[in-house]
Design a protein around this motif. Structure first.
Motif, PDB file in Angstrom:
ATOM      1  N   LEU A 175      52.922  -0.591 -41.663  1.00  0.00           N
ATOM      2  CA  LEU A 175      51.736   0.063 -42.210  1.00  0.00           C
ATOM      3  C   LEU A 175      50.749   0.434 -41.113  1.00  0.00           C
ATOM      4  O   LEU A 175      50.275   1.574 -41.030  1.00  0.00           O
ATOM      5  N   VAL A 176      50.430  -0.517 -40.252  1.00  0.00           N
ATOM      6  CA  VAL A 176      49.422  -0.274 -39.216  1.00  0.00           C
ATOM      7  C   VAL A 176      49.918   0.732 -38.182  1.00  0.00           C
ATOM      8  O   VAL A 176      49.185   1.648 -37.783  1.00  0.00           O
ATOM      9  N   THR A 177      51.171   0.584 -37.738  1.00  0.00           N
ATOM     10  CA  THR A 177      51.687   1.515 -36.727  1.00  0.00           C
ATOM     11  C   THR A 177      51.815   2.938 -37.288  1.00  0.00           C
ATOM     12  O   THR A 177      51.673   3.912 -36.550  1.00  0.00           O
ATOM     13  N   SER A 178      52.060   3.048 -38.588  1.00  0.00           N
ATOM     14  CA  SER A 178      52.113   4.377 -39.209  1.00  0.00           C
ATOM     15  C   SER A 178      50.761   5.079 -39.121  1.00  0.00           C
ATOM     16  O   SER A 178      50.676   6.289 -38.877  1.00  0.00           O
ATOM     17  N   LEU A 179      49.697   4.315 -39.318  1.00  0.00           N
ATOM     18  CA  LEU A 179      48.351   4.883 -39.256  1.00  0.00           C
ATOM     19  C   LEU A 179      47.977   5.312 -37.831  1.00  0.00           C
ATOM     20  O   LEU A 179      47.046   6.095 -37.646  1.00  0.00           O
ATOM     21  N   GLY A 180      48.705   4.796 -36.835  1.00  0.00           N
ATOM     22  CA  GLY A 180      48.428   5.166 -35.442  1.00  0.00           C
ATOM     23  C   GLY A 180      49.316   6.273 -34.907  1.00  0.00           C
ATOM     24  O   GLY A 180      49.324   6.540 -33.702  1.00  0.00           O
ATOM     25  N   THR A 181      50.059   6.939 -35.800  1.00  0.00           N
ATOM     26  CA  THR A 181      50.995   7.990 -35.377  1.00  0.00           C
ATOM     27  C   THR A 181      50.324   9.084 -34.560  1.00  0.00           C
ATOM     28  O   THR A 181      50.879   9.573 -33.574  1.00  0.00           O
ATOM     29  N   VAL A 182      49.125   9.493 -34.941  1.00  0.00           N
ATOM     30  CA  VAL A 182      48.449  10.594 -34.256  1.00  0.00           C
ATOM     31  C   VAL A 182      48.233  10.282 -32.774  1.00  0.00           C
ATOM     32  O   VAL A 182      48.334  11.167 -31.919  1.00  0.00           O
ATOM     33  N   PHE A 183      47.967   9.016 -32.443  1.00  0.00           N
ATOM     34  CA  PHE A 183      47.737   8.644 -31.045  1.00  0.00           C
ATOM     35  C   PHE A 183      49.042   8.683 -30.247  1.00  0.00           C
ATOM     36  O   PHE A 183      49.055   9.075 -29.075  1.00  0.00           O
ATOM     37  N   ILE A 184      50.137   8.274 -30.887  1.00  0.00           N
ATOM     38  CA  ILE A 184      51.441   8.325 -30.226  1.00  0.00           C
ATOM     39  C   ILE A 184      51.800   9.765 -29.891  1.00  0.00           C
ATOM     40  O   ILE A 184      52.230  10.080 -28.774  1.00  0.00           O
ATOM     41  N   PHE A 185      51.614  10.657 -30.860  1.00  0.00           N
ATOM     42  CA  PHE A 185      51.948  12.062 -30.651  1.00  0.00           C
ATOM     43  C   PHE A 185      51.048  12.705 -29.605  1.00  0.00           C
ATOM     44  O   PHE A 185      51.507  13.503 -28.785  1.00  0.00           O
ATOM     45  N   LEU A 186      49.756  12.369 -29.645  1.00  0.00           N
ATOM     46  CA  LEU A 186      48.809  12.975 -28.717  1.00  0.00           C
ATOM     47  C   LEU A 186      49.144  12.592 -27.277  1.00  0.00           C
ATOM     48  O   LEU A 186      49.196  13.457 -26.389  1.00  0.00           O
ATOM     49  N   TYR A 187      49.404  11.295 -27.044  1.00  0.00           N
ATOM     50  CA  TYR A 187      49.724  10.874 -25.675  1.00  0.00           C
ATOM     51  C   TYR A 187      51.015  11.533 -25.196  1.00  0.00           C
ATOM     52  O   TYR A 187      51.096  12.049 -24.079  1.00  0.00           O
ATOM     53  N   ASN A 188      52.044  11.521 -26.029  1.00  0.00           N
ATOM     54  CA  ASN A 188      53.334  12.072 -25.613  1.00  0.00           C
ATOM     55  C   ASN A 188      53.258  13.576 -25.389  1.00  0.00           C
ATOM     56  O   ASN A 188      53.955  14.126 -24.528  1.00  0.00           O
ATOM     57  N   ALA A 189      52.411  14.270 -26.164  1.00  0.00           N
ATOM     58  CA  ALA A 189      52.225  15.704 -25.949  1.00  0.00           C
ATOM     59  C   ALA A 189      51.593  15.965 -24.582  1.00  0.00           C
ATOM     60  O   ALA A 189      52.054  16.820 -23.816  1.00  0.00           O
ATOM     61  N   LEU A 190      50.536  15.219 -24.264  1.00  0.00           N
ATOM     62  CA  LEU A 190      49.853  15.400 -22.990  1.00  0.00           C
ATOM     63  C   LEU A 190      50.756  15.008 -21.813  1.00  0.00           C
ATOM     64  O   LEU A 190      50.769  15.680 -20.776  1.00  0.00           O
ATOM     65  N   ALA A 191      51.518  13.922 -21.977  1.00  0.00           N
ATOM     66  CA  ALA A 191      52.439  13.509 -20.918  1.00  0.00           C
ATOM     67  C   ALA A 191      53.537  14.543 -20.720  1.00  0.00           C
ATOM     68  O   ALA A 191      53.948  14.822 -19.586  1.00  0.00           O
ATOM     69  N   ALA A 192      54.020  15.129 -21.814  1.00  0.00           N
ATOM     70  CA  ALA A 192      55.061  16.151 -21.724  1.00  0.00           C
ATOM     71  C   ALA A 192      54.546  17.389 -20.989  1.00  0.00           C
ATOM     72  O   ALA A 192      55.258  17.992 -20.180  1.00  0.00           O
ATOM     73  N   ILE A 193      53.294  17.767 -21.264  1.00  0.00           N
ATOM     74  CA  ILE A 193      52.693  18.919 -20.590  1.00  0.00           C
ATOM     75  C   ILE A 193      52.572  18.653 -19.088  1.00  0.00           C
ATOM     76  O   ILE A 193      52.909  19.504 -18.252  1.00  0.00           O
ATOM     77  N   MET A 194      52.114  17.463 -18.743  1.00  0.00           N
ATOM     78  CA  MET A 194      51.975  17.121 -17.325  1.00  0.00           C
ATOM     79  C   MET A 194      53.318  17.157 -16.610  1.00  0.00           C
ATOM     80  O   MET A 194      53.432  17.656 -15.478  1.00  0.00           O
ATOM     81  N   ARG A 195      54.367  16.624 -17.268  1.00  0.00           N
ATOM     82  CA  ARG A 195      55.691  16.628 -16.642  1.00  0.00           C
ATOM     83  C   ARG A 195      56.206  18.061 -16.474  1.00  0.00           C
ATOM     84  O   ARG A 195      56.852  18.385 -15.472  1.00  0.00           O
ATOM     85  N   GLY A 196      55.944  18.911 -17.464  1.00  0.00           N
ATOM     86  CA  GLY A 196      56.362  20.299 -17.347  1.00  0.00           C
ATOM     87  C   GLY A 196      55.691  21.006 -16.185  1.00  0.00           C
ATOM     88  O   GLY A 196      56.261  21.910 -15.570  1.00  0.00           O
ATOM     89  N   LEU A 197      54.473  20.575 -15.849  1.00  0.00           N
ATOM     90  CA  LEU A 197      53.733  21.143 -14.722  1.00  0.00           C
ATOM     91  C   LEU A 197      54.059  20.445 -13.413  1.00  0.00           C
ATOM     92  O   LEU A 197      53.489  20.759 -12.375  1.00  0.00           O
ATOM     93  N   GLY A 198      54.979  19.463 -13.467  1.00  0.00           N
ATOM     94  CA  GLY A 198      55.426  18.782 -12.256  1.00  0.00           C
ATOM     95  C   GLY A 198      54.674  17.521 -11.914  1.00  0.00           C
ATOM     96  O   GLY A 198      54.828  16.971 -10.820  1.00  0.00           O
ATOM     97  N   ASP A 199      53.847  17.001 -12.830  1.00  0.00           N
ATOM     98  CA  ASP A 199      53.046  15.805 -12.560  1.00  0.00           C
ATOM     99  C   ASP A 199      53.526  14.653 -13.435  1.00  0.00           C
ATOM    100  O   ASP A 199      53.286  14.640 -14.636  1.00  0.00           O
ATOM    101  N   SER A 200      54.189  13.670 -12.826  1.00  0.00           N
ATOM    102  CA  SER A 200      54.629  12.493 -13.585  1.00  0.00           C
ATOM    103  C   SER A 200      53.869  11.237 -13.157  1.00  0.00           C
ATOM    104  O   SER A 200      54.130  10.147 -13.662  1.00  0.00           O
ATOM    105  N   ARG A 201      52.914  11.377 -12.221  1.00  0.00           N
ATOM    106  CA  ARG A 201      52.196  10.210 -11.707  1.00  0.00           C
ATOM    107  C   ARG A 201      51.033   9.790 -12.603  1.00  0.00           C
ATOM    108  O   ARG A 201      50.850   8.609 -12.887  1.00  0.00           O
ATOM    109  N   ARG A 202      50.242  10.780 -13.056  1.00  0.00           N
ATOM    110  CA  ARG A 202      49.056  10.418 -13.821  1.00  0.00           C
ATOM    111  C   ARG A 202      49.390   9.733 -15.157  1.00  0.00           C
ATOM    112  O   ARG A 202      48.707   8.781 -15.533  1.00  0.00           O
TER     113      ARG A 202
END
Length: 465
Positions: free
Chosen positions: A141-168
């Motif tokens: 129940l609790v982790t389901s309510l936090g789905t938006v944060f999981i997606f947001l972080y992974n989206a931003l990390a995916a964008i950074m990796r696509g731009l060649g940045d895996s350090r930040r």
């Protein structure tokens, strides 16, 4: 316009250096991110017992499967952004980033609703023990309510990796992991909140990593400003994100569903067996992480090189990544064959009445399961190359066959045929991976991976429009 701070050209210089420099931060980032659930399980197992441990494992696995409905879009975003970057198409890259962010935000709302609606019927499939059911329900129940944060972080990390940045992303997830462990200890061991406390700690930590990414990008002139007016979907980029990302989503879901079946199979023997299989599953996440991280790095590096028409460098990237991940996996295999009990004991208190049984079941299970570690480096490395060139449909078909058509039946019949039932369940993973490698080799030999599918398809679509 894009800020050069976030871009890195991977089409020049040493292939080995580019791959390793890119892969190491990404590997560490994934290892640390995996500590979320592992920290939950270690602390829960030691302070709340094996039944709570089983509940947390089931809840985490169900969440993982449902959330993979959208997580594949992050893979699509990484590859698409990388190919646009290498081709110098900044306008399309900006549209892709806005479309990815908007799509995942909407997907998070849908996935959260699905999780809340399906919570009780899903949990009842995997455990009929009332105590385990309660723990699973709280965590899910609790982790389901936090789905938006999981997606947001992974989206931003995916964008950074696509731009060649895996350090930040590594820095941000490291900070969040430390917070997660501290909250776990506070809520589970001090306040005795069991599975509920572990879930709250996980969600808060994931939210922190997402916020840190947003703050950093906003302060450094990132092309997406996170204002409401910037959230919009470009039809063409949305179609391409689905084209490359949806197969990855289905592929990840198929893998998750196969391991959910194994969890149900183990819980059918007893909750203690379920706990043991769940612990091995978490250890497995670490064991295959070098191969997974190398695969993602191969995708990003080869995508830029394929986009620039440098097929030789893309092929060399795959071979080097394969060799590195295999060497590491051999060491992991040796550890799990010689001293698995050392790791299993971390997840249970010595005073727990089920501790000895849990460790023994886990040892039996991993004795055959660990042969998978000698096979997956080849499968992941070749899939990384195929995904980098946009051939995600092959990866989808291959993975679904491996996960659903082979892994489930092999696990089921292994349990029936071997006298040690839990050991027999462990046959499924290596048998399925071996077949997957054979299919990868056949596809590689056809040379079809050399044809870049993503930008090529976009150009065709634009001409038609």
């Amino acid at each position: 316009m894009a800020n050069a701070t976030f871009e890195k050209d991977l089409t020049h210089g040493s292939v080995v250096k580019n791959l390793i420099v890119f892969a190491l931060p990404f590997l560490l980032s994934n290892l640390i991110q995996s500590l979320y659930n592992v920290a939950d399980m270690i602390i829960v197992g030691n302070f709340a017992g094996t039944l709570c441990l089983d509940g947390v494992n089931i809840g985490a696995q169900i969440s993982f499967v449902l959330m993979n409905m959208a997580m594949g879009l992050c893979v699509g975003g990484t590859v698409l952004i990388a190919q646009y970057l290498s081709a110098g198409r900044k306008k399309e890259m900006e549209k892709t980033i806005a479309t990815l962010m908007t799509t995942l935000l909407l997907a998070a709302v849908v996935i959260t609703a699905l999780c809340l609606i399906l919570r009780h019927p899903l949990i009842s499939i995997f455990s009929d023990d009332p105590e385990v059911y309660g723990y699973t329900s709280d965590y899910f129940l609790v982790t389901s309510l936090g789905t938006v944060f999981i997606f947001l972080y992974n989206a931003l990390a995916a964008i950074m990796r696509g731009l060649g940045d895996s350090r930040r992303p590594l820095v941000f997830v490291s900070i969040a992991c430390v917070v997660n462990v501290g909250l776990d200890l506070l809520l589970v061991s001090v306040f005795d909140m069991a599975a509920l406390g572990a879930a709250i700690a996980t969600v808060i930590s994931q939210a922190l990593s997402a916020v840190l990414c947003m703050i950093h990008l906003s302060r450094h002139g990132f092309m997406f400003d996170f204002k409401p007016k910037s959230f919009k979907i470009d039809r063409q980029q949305f179609k391409m994100l689905l084209r490359i990302g949806l197969p990855s989503s289905v592929q990840n879901m198929a893998t998750g569903m196969s391991f959910l079946f194994i969890t149900a199979l183990a819980n059918g023997l007893s909750p203690v067996v379920g706990s043991a299989v769940g612990v091995v599953g978490k250890l497995n996440g670490f064991a295959i992480m070098p191969a997974v991280a190398m695969s993602s790095s191969i995708s990003a590096v080869s995508a830029q090189n394929i986009g620039a028409g440098q097929l030789g460098r893309a092929k060399k990237t795959m071979l080097i990544g394969m060799a590195i991940s295999f060497a590491i996996s051999c060491g992991v295999f040796a550890l799990f064959q010689t001293c698995p009990d050392v790791f299993l004991k971390l997840f249970v208190s010595a005073t727990d009445p089920h501790a000895a049984d849990m460790v023994q079941y886990g040892t039996d299970y991993v004795s055959l399961f660990s042969y998978d570690y000698l096979i997956v480096p080849f499968m992941f490395a070749m899939n990384g190359l195929f995904i980098g060139s946009g051939h995600t449909l092959f990866s989808l078909i291959n993975n679904v066959i491996s996960a659903i058509v082979l892994r489930i039946p092999f696990s089921y019949f292994g349990e029936m045929l071997l006298e040690n039932h839990v050991q027999g369940i462990g046959l499924g993973a290596p048998a399925a991976s071996l077949f997957s490698v054979v299919l990868c080799i056949i596809f590689y030999c056809t040379g079809k991976w050399k044809k870049m599918m993503i930008i090529k398809d976009i150009d065709v679509c634009e001409e038609i429009d």
